[in-house]
Design an enzyme around this catalytic site. Sequence first.
Site, PDB file in Angstrom:
ATOM      1  N   THR A  63       0.829  -1.209   0.000  1.00 13.77           N
ATOM      2  CA  THR A  63       0.000   0.000   0.000  1.00 13.77           C
ATOM      3  C   THR A  63       0.859   1.254   0.000  1.00 13.77           C
ATOM      4  OG1 THR A  63      -1.729  -1.180   1.235  1.00 13.77           O
ATOM      5  CG2 THR A  63      -1.841   1.225   1.226  1.00 13.77           C
ATOM      6  N   GLU A  64       1.924   1.243   0.786  1.00 16.27           N
ATOM      7  CA  GLU A  64       2.742   2.432   0.966  1.00 16.27           C
ATOM      8  C   GLU A  64       3.679   2.711  -0.208  1.00 16.27           C
ATOM      9  OE1 GLU A  64       2.840   4.778   3.179  1.00 16.27           O
ATOM     10  OE2 GLU A  64       1.439   4.025   4.687  1.00 16.27           O
ATOM     11  N   SER A  65       4.359   1.680  -0.688  1.00 17.53           N
ATOM     12  CA  SER A  65       5.437   1.936  -1.656  1.00 17.53           C
ATOM     13  C   SER A  65       5.429   1.030  -2.876  1.00 17.53           C
ATOM     14  CB  SER A  65       6.786   1.776  -0.958  1.00 17.53           C
ATOM     15  OG  SER A  65       7.000   0.413  -0.599  1.00 17.53           O
ATOM     16  N   TYR A 116      -7.671   4.844   4.468  1.00 18.62           N
ATOM     17  CA  TYR A 116      -6.389   4.146   4.488  1.00 18.62           C
ATOM     18  C   TYR A 116      -6.501   2.741   5.087  1.00 18.62           C
ATOM     19  CZ  TYR A 116      -1.511   3.033   5.407  1.00 18.62           C
ATOM     20  OH  TYR A 116      -0.291   2.402   5.445  1.00 18.62           O
TER      21      TYR A 116
END
Length: 243
Positions: free
Chosen positions: A119-121, A211
């Site tokens: 999800t983040e990177s 999120y």
Amino acid sequence: MKTLIRYRYHLIALMLLGIFLVSQSRNSLSQAKPKVLDLPQVNAQSQRLHAQELAPLLLESSTVSDRDALSTSHFVFEMILTSLPEANKSQARAIASAVIEEANSHGMDPIFVLAVIATESQFKINAEGYHGERGLMQILPTTAKWWAGKIGLNEDLDLYDPIVNIRIGVSYMAQLRSKFQGRVNRYVGAYNMGSANVRKLVASKREPRIYPDRVLLQYAKLYVSAPHDSSLDGQLGRLASAP
């Protein structure tokens, strides 16, 4: 028959080539296997307890098959290996080991850690966020410096080092999990928007949604190892609103 006799040397050559290729393939697999089996073993009990906290509806589903610890280690490695950019694939084993070790250390499901990274990177080691977040788990340098002091690490950290990034990110997530007493949408939301903002939302009778839903949907996809199923959206919506 005459045709077969005429081309018998070609056929023999093809057969020998086939045997050679199969032999080489087996040798490659036998050489690669120890590298995979040399991974840390997932703590199956911690993984299942965390999975029950994250997505009890998934565990109740008849479509979900339990993985043993060894197959989960392999899954983590294979997911990282296939997701890393080509230039970083040589680090797959070290990154997989870090994910498993940190997840074990903090009583987490390593598949959840993969979901946060995805999800983040999207597994880009040198990823940079709009607000200065860095690395696989997109950690702010100020957060890293503050948190490193609390867990006994040098405050001068390289957040583009995937092992350092994972250690900081997972331990910080564990602290948030404890702070918000295992309330998934709150501690996952706090990782993205900060504890103070989550508390403000809760005080106004709202819960973090966007999120946490993204991370949990990613987790669900990875956990069941299947293409996205629209029925998961409803499950995750009910999970996010659960007390």
